[in-house]
Design a protein around this motif. Sequence first.
Motif, PDB file in Angstrom:
ATOM      1  N   ILE A  90       0.731  -1.326  -0.214  1.00 32.68           N
ATOM      2  CA  ILE A  90      -0.084   0.059  -0.004  1.00 32.68           C
ATOM      3  C   ILE A  90       0.827   1.479  -0.075  1.00 32.68           C
ATOM      4  O   ILE A  90       1.709   1.222   0.867  1.00 32.68           O
ATOM      5  N   TYR A  91       0.731   2.214  -0.908  1.00 32.97           N
ATOM      6  CA  TYR A  91       1.651   3.289  -1.109  1.00 32.97           C
ATOM      7  C   TYR A  91       0.733   4.490  -1.038  1.00 32.97           C
ATOM      8  O   TYR A  91      -0.612   4.636  -1.472  1.00 32.97           O
ATOM      9  N   TRP A  92       1.310   5.642  -0.148  1.00 31.37           N
ATOM     10  CA  TRP A  92       0.567   6.950  -0.147  1.00 31.37           C
ATOM     11  C   TRP A  92       1.408   8.112  -0.468  1.00 31.37           C
ATOM     12  O   TRP A  92       2.582   7.775  -0.313  1.00 31.37           O
ATOM     13  N   SER A  93       0.637   8.867  -1.114  1.00 36.38           N
ATOM     14  CA  SER A  93       1.473  10.496  -1.253  1.00 36.38           C
ATOM     15  C   SER A  93       0.519  11.223  -0.853  1.00 36.38           C
ATOM     16  O   SER A  93      -0.777  11.031  -0.852  1.00 36.38           O
ATOM     17  N   PRO A  94       0.730  12.633  -0.601  1.00 32.83           N
ATOM     18  CA  PRO A  94      -0.237  13.579  -0.279  1.00 32.83           C
ATOM     19  C   PRO A  94      -1.114  13.985  -1.306  1.00 32.83           C
ATOM     20  O   PRO A  94      -2.402  14.422  -1.126  1.00 32.83           O
ATOM     21  N   THR A  95      -0.834  13.700  -2.543  1.00 32.75           N
ATOM     22  CA  THR A  95      -1.715  13.925  -3.746  1.00 32.75           C
ATOM     23  C   THR A  95      -2.751  12.866  -4.076  1.00 32.75           C
ATOM     24  O   THR A  95      -3.549  13.196  -4.833  1.00 32.75           O
ATOM     25  N   THR A  96      -2.096  11.742  -3.778  1.00 32.78           N
ATOM     26  CA  THR A  96      -2.824  10.530  -4.538  1.00 32.78           C
ATOM     27  C   THR A  96      -3.544   9.734  -3.322  1.00 32.78           C
ATOM     28  O   THR A  96      -4.508   8.995  -3.883  1.00 32.78           O
ATOM     29  N   GLY A  97      -3.123   9.804  -2.004  1.00 35.67           N
ATOM     30  CA  GLY A  97      -3.899   8.956  -1.102  1.00 35.67           C
ATOM     31  C   GLY A  97      -3.241   7.830  -1.041  1.00 35.67           C
ATOM     32  O   GLY A  97      -2.246   7.368  -1.413  1.00 35.67           O
ATOM     33  N   ALA A  98      -3.951   6.827  -0.401  1.00 34.37           N
ATOM     34  CA  ALA A  98      -3.516   5.449  -0.021  1.00 34.37           C
ATOM     35  C   ALA A  98      -4.134   4.635  -1.145  1.00 34.37           C
ATOM     36  O   ALA A  98      -5.245   4.338  -1.103  1.00 34.37           O
ATOM     37  N   HIS A  99      -3.408   3.718  -1.878  1.00 32.74           N
ATOM     38  CA  HIS A  99      -3.824   2.462  -2.582  1.00 32.74           C
ATOM     39  C   HIS A  99      -3.018   1.332  -2.566  1.00 32.74           C
ATOM     40  O   HIS A  99      -1.669   1.475  -2.531  1.00 32.74           O
ATOM     41  N   GLU A 100      -3.654   0.243  -2.775  1.00 30.23           N
ATOM     42  CA  GLU A 100      -2.791  -0.972  -2.740  1.00 30.23           C
ATOM     43  C   GLU A 100      -2.374  -1.529  -4.308  1.00 30.23           C
ATOM     44  O   GLU A 100      -3.250  -1.211  -5.257  1.00 30.23           O
ATOM     45  N   VAL A 101      -1.249  -1.908  -4.410  1.00 33.23           N
ATOM     46  CA  VAL A 101      -0.959  -2.568  -5.675  1.00 33.23           C
ATOM     47  C   VAL A 101      -0.361  -4.280  -5.146  1.00 33.23           C
ATOM     48  O   VAL A 101       0.466  -4.205  -4.310  1.00 33.23           O
ATOM     49  N   HIS A 102      -0.820  -5.061  -6.088  1.00 36.21           N
ATOM     50  CA  HIS A 102      -0.622  -6.526  -5.907  1.00 36.21           C
ATOM     51  C   HIS A 102      -0.511  -7.275  -7.194  1.00 36.21           C
ATOM     52  O   HIS A 102      -0.503  -6.756  -8.221  1.00 36.21           O
ATOM     53  N   GLY A 103      -0.220  -8.715  -6.953  1.00 38.07           N
ATOM     54  CA  GLY A 103      -0.299  -9.723  -8.046  1.00 38.07           C
ATOM     55  C   GLY A 103       0.832  -9.122  -9.098  1.00 38.07           C
ATOM     56  O   GLY A 103       2.017  -8.649  -8.783  1.00 38.07           O
ATOM     57  N   ASP A 104       0.581  -9.468 -10.367  1.00 42.90           N
ATOM     58  CA  ASP A 104       1.483  -9.065 -11.424  1.00 42.90           C
ATOM     59  C   ASP A 104       1.619  -7.725 -11.836  1.00 42.90           C
ATOM     60  O   ASP A 104       2.740  -7.212 -12.049  1.00 42.90           O
ATOM     61  N   PHE A 105       0.801  -6.733 -11.294  1.00 41.98           N
ATOM     62  CA  PHE A 105       0.864  -5.245 -11.225  1.00 41.98           C
ATOM     63  C   PHE A 105       2.201  -4.890 -10.306  1.00 41.98           C
ATOM     64  O   PHE A 105       2.872  -3.998 -10.772  1.00 41.98           O
ATOM     65  N   ARG A 106       2.034  -5.551  -9.100  1.00 45.47           N
ATOM     66  CA  ARG A 106       3.189  -4.933  -8.108  1.00 45.47           C
ATOM     67  C   ARG A 106       4.514  -5.522  -8.726  1.00 45.47           C
ATOM     68  O   ARG A 106       5.408  -4.730  -8.653  1.00 45.47           O
ATOM     69  N   THR A 107       4.592  -7.089  -9.127  1.00 46.28           N
ATOM     70  CA  THR A 107       5.803  -7.529  -9.565  1.00 46.28           C
ATOM     71  C   THR A 107       6.068  -6.508 -10.834  1.00 46.28           C
ATOM     72  O   THR A 107       7.543  -6.374 -10.968  1.00 46.28           O
TER      73      THR A 107
END
Length: 336
Positions: A90-107
């Motif tokens: 789960i990644y967060w930045s001040p402009t994007t908020g927090a969102h998860e990345v998983h599976g083949d997208f994360r790799t």
Amino acid sequence: MQTTTPRTAVTAALAAVVVAAAAFGCGTGTAHATTYPGPQGPRDVHGAIEQEWLHLRADPGAFQPGAPLTDELRTPIKTGAFNHFERASIYWSPTTGAHEVHGDFRTWWASLGWENSYLGFPLTGELPAVGGVYQRFQGGQAYWSAETGAHAVHGDFFSYYASQGWERSWLGYPLTEEYPVAEEGGLSGEVAQDFQGGTLLWSPSTGVISPPLRVDLSVSPDVRAGEAVVSQFTVTNTGRETISGAVLDAVALASGEGDLRGFDDYPPECDYAGLSHRYCQLGVLGAGQQRTFRMVTSTTAADAGLVLSVLGSVEERGDDEHTFLSNHVNRGVALH
């Protein structure tokens, strides 16, 4: 998409991260650490990342990231923070908020350099698409299907892809990332990207150039197992020049009792060549003109399918003819 099992190498690398728990003011919404049990001991998950994680855990229909592998960490270059979990990050930045990345997208995103790549931080989690999934990032949109894997579209290609209707369009899913076009003696300054429906070319002087020949394929929707399938495909000259000499190669892929029965209402220019190939000389296609063909295929094979290719196009200008880059259009379509 393999949404529950990231690649072993990435999992091992993330599991090896051991960081001393420490609270820091990264702007995620709280100044104190909240620890949760993980496979390598308690880990700090707090602020907006904690809220996203708890939200996913509370939704039985959502992807489940698993237990935390790391404390909340600062992103090394850009302003932001992240936690790695057993099956997601789960990644967060001040402009994007927090969102998860998983599976083949994360790799795949990790192989590009995470948030330091041209894609930047994620803007959404994984979303459903026609025949696959996609995920929005600051610098583009990532697409995945079982046939094509994970690839991103960005820049001028992104704008053109959107104008055509995304993965629902004749382009289908991306097959590659952008790559430089090489000419004899060096690079041309042009960039290309391959899609299921054809190759897009970008030139500094013209912008995005779409393939001059486009194939649109439709399969009879009311076919039942064991009956013949009628596949109709239309070849359109989307360019500004007259094209002649193009060859359409229709290939029926089948095993067992599946077979190519042949073309229905096909013109004399179609020549039979081999057990499962049918070649059609498309003849002369003026700008904006099109030709439509139909093919009948057996559905008795479980893996019956169809692949279309447009090969060897020739551009005519007056009395002169010259061959331009062949436009390969490959569309795999299940016929059962």
